[in-house]
Scaffold this motif. Sequence first.
Motif, PDB file in Angstrom:
ATOM      1  N   SER A 139       0.807  -1.214   0.000  1.00 59.02           N
ATOM      2  CA  SER A 139       0.000   0.000   0.000  1.00 59.02           C
ATOM      3  C   SER A 139       0.838   1.261   0.000  1.00 59.02           C
ATOM      4  CB  SER A 139      -0.985  -0.025   1.159  1.00 59.02           C
ATOM      5  OG  SER A 139      -0.357  -0.465   2.311  1.00 59.02           O
TER       6      SER A 139
ATOM      7  N   ASN B 128      -2.987   4.827   7.114  1.00 60.62           N
ATOM      8  CA  ASN B 128      -3.720   3.561   7.172  1.00 60.62           C
ATOM      9  C   ASN B 128      -3.068   2.676   8.206  1.00 60.62           C
ATOM     10  OD1 ASN B 128      -5.684   1.618   6.402  1.00 60.62           O
ATOM     11  ND2 ASN B 128      -4.072   0.536   5.303  1.00 60.62           N
ATOM     12  N   ASN B 129      -3.892   1.919   8.917  1.00 63.74           N
ATOM     13  CA  ASN B 129      -3.389   1.166  10.050  1.00 63.74           C
ATOM     14  C   ASN B 129      -4.381   0.056  10.349  1.00 63.74           C
ATOM     15  OD1 ASN B 129      -2.181   0.388  12.425  1.00 63.74           O
ATOM     16  ND2 ASN B 129      -3.154   2.005  13.618  1.00 63.74           N
TER      17      ASN B 129
ATOM     18  N   VAL C 182      -5.202  -3.405  13.216  1.00 62.68           N
ATOM     19  CA  VAL C 182      -4.768  -4.204  14.363  1.00 62.68           C
ATOM     20  C   VAL C 182      -5.437  -5.566  14.345  1.00 62.68           C
ATOM     21  CG1 VAL C 182      -4.375  -2.224  15.842  1.00 62.68           C
ATOM     22  CG2 VAL C 182      -6.579  -3.373  15.911  1.00 62.68           C
TER      23      VAL C 182
ATOM     24  N   THR D  77      -5.548  -8.131  11.906  1.00 62.76           N
ATOM     25  CA  THR D  77      -5.069  -9.332  11.223  1.00 62.76           C
ATOM     26  C   THR D  77      -3.845  -9.848  11.976  1.00 62.76           C
ATOM     27  OG1 THR D  77      -3.472  -8.303   9.749  1.00 62.76           O
ATOM     28  CG2 THR D  77      -5.764  -8.254   9.052  1.00 62.76           C
TER      29      THR D  77
ATOM     30  N   TYR E  42      -0.902 -10.129  10.612  1.00 59.03           N
ATOM     31  CA  TYR E  42       0.268  -9.409  10.115  1.00 59.03           C
ATOM     32  C   TYR E  42      -0.154  -7.985   9.781  1.00 59.03           C
ATOM     33  CZ  TYR E  42       1.705 -14.215   9.732  1.00 59.03           C
ATOM     34  OH  TYR E  42       1.970 -15.511  10.023  1.00 59.03           O
TER      35      TYR E  42
ATOM     36  N   TYR F  75       0.067  -3.942   9.078  1.00 58.84           N
ATOM     37  CA  TYR F  75       0.942  -2.972   8.442  1.00 58.84           C
ATOM     38  C   TYR F  75       0.412  -1.561   8.675  1.00 58.84           C
ATOM     39  CZ  TYR F  75       2.992  -6.911   5.981  1.00 58.84           C
ATOM     40  OH  TYR F  75       3.621  -8.084   5.679  1.00 58.84           O
TER      41      TYR F  75
ATOM     42  N   THR G 107       5.246   2.102   3.575  1.00 56.21           N
ATOM     43  CA  THR G 107       4.555   1.141   4.434  1.00 56.21           C
ATOM     44  C   THR G 107       5.535   0.616   5.458  1.00 56.21           C
ATOM     45  OG1 THR G 107       4.961  -0.476   2.724  1.00 56.21           O
ATOM     46  CG2 THR G 107       2.703   0.248   3.000  1.00 56.21           C
TER      47      THR G 107
END
Lengths: 167, 275
Positions: free
Chosen positions: B42, B112-113, B115, B117, B119, B121, B157
């Motif tokens: 991203s 963008n953030n 929590v 999943t 993994y 990013y 990212t």
Amino acid sequence: MNKRPDWYIVFFIVVVLIQILFLNKLQFNGFLIPYFYVLFIMLMPVNIPRAMLLVLAFILGISIDIFSSTPGIHASATVLIAFIRPFMIDTSGIEDQEKGMIPSIQNFGFLWFLKYAVVLIIIHHFFLFFIEVFSFKAFFFTLLRSVLSSIFTLVLIVISQFLIYRK
Amino acid sequence: MRNLLNFLYRYHAFILFLLLELLCFTLIFKYNSFQRARFLNSSNQITGLVYRNFHSAEEFFALRKINDRLAIENSNLRSQLLSMSEKMPLSISPLINDSNEVYRVVPAKVINNSVNTQYNYITLDKGSNDGIKPDMGIVCPDGLVGVVVNVSKNYSTALSLLNGRWSVNAKLARSNHFGPLQWEGFNPYIAELNEIPYHVKVEPDDEVVTSGYSVIFPEGVMIGKVVKVEHEKGDNFQKIWVQLSTDFRSLYYVYVLDNTQKSELKEIEELIQDE
């Protein structure tokens, strides 16, 4: 009731935007996440060529992947349900004159749609969550994540049906 | 030949399905490992643009909270500054500040953030145009955030600390014992600190900070506090759960740390490996 091609393009963009801008950001204690975008595959017309459905599924999955930095994960799960979908529809007793229709609640009834949606969502989510962690290490945790997220997705999809096809 | 064509025609959907899945799994294996995630991410221009536009709307509603935080951070820094200048005569402080500055700090906005999943990013609104490079550390006023992996012109990212593919070298502030700290994948507020020998006395509320043994983070960046300690029989190490001081659910502004002596450090460390 076949829709025009541009309706599908708008539908595609809306589904992707809803997924990446709202649903991917929902935060319920870290592991509950609905993947609403499978609705796009579910609502393709009954008689869509299989190859075309697979290609569409790949494009849809890879779009979600690009936005969530997970190359290939969503695409593989979405292609899988696109492959399974025709078998679901063939075995669910649809008449020939209904072939051009969209498999929605409005056309085929609530119970039919529920059965159809549950199977596709569960296959998609289980495949997706296990590919994501890529191990059976925390098996029951991953199982729980996929079950809860499947239920969440199902609720959203059923609600969206009533919103889209309101008369 | 005709049989072959017939066969292909009859099973074209299945063959296409296999080919597409093959392609997907190639992507998964090739690009999901930590360092090689260069292809789809991203930080590329289009996705960065979409996220930034949406983020500006979201940010508007959080302005009050952001303001409060900045004010608190400002007052903390100010009090540190005052106590510093008391300890140090003004005449020598310019020497320390200018020429020996090890870390250059670049402020950035989180656009963008996630929590939720395994993994996670983060996408930042600064890229190579602002001097951001891969492998730079990211911190926020509350503590450690992550490390930059991909950079495009205007976006980058980063791996968040909440990513199973990354572990950071941490130490106990009181006893200086160090070990790898990694997110355990369940709760966005808890991480695990491993490899602390069991003779080390660890108590709840002990502070855990970065060790400074890497070029990414300076020593002493706050990570969190110990909440629980467990020692299994027969195991040389104890298991330590750490409550993270950074709230990953509400990240707005962060600082990217650029270690200006990184190349020098790398050079000298490679000398050892050659011998």
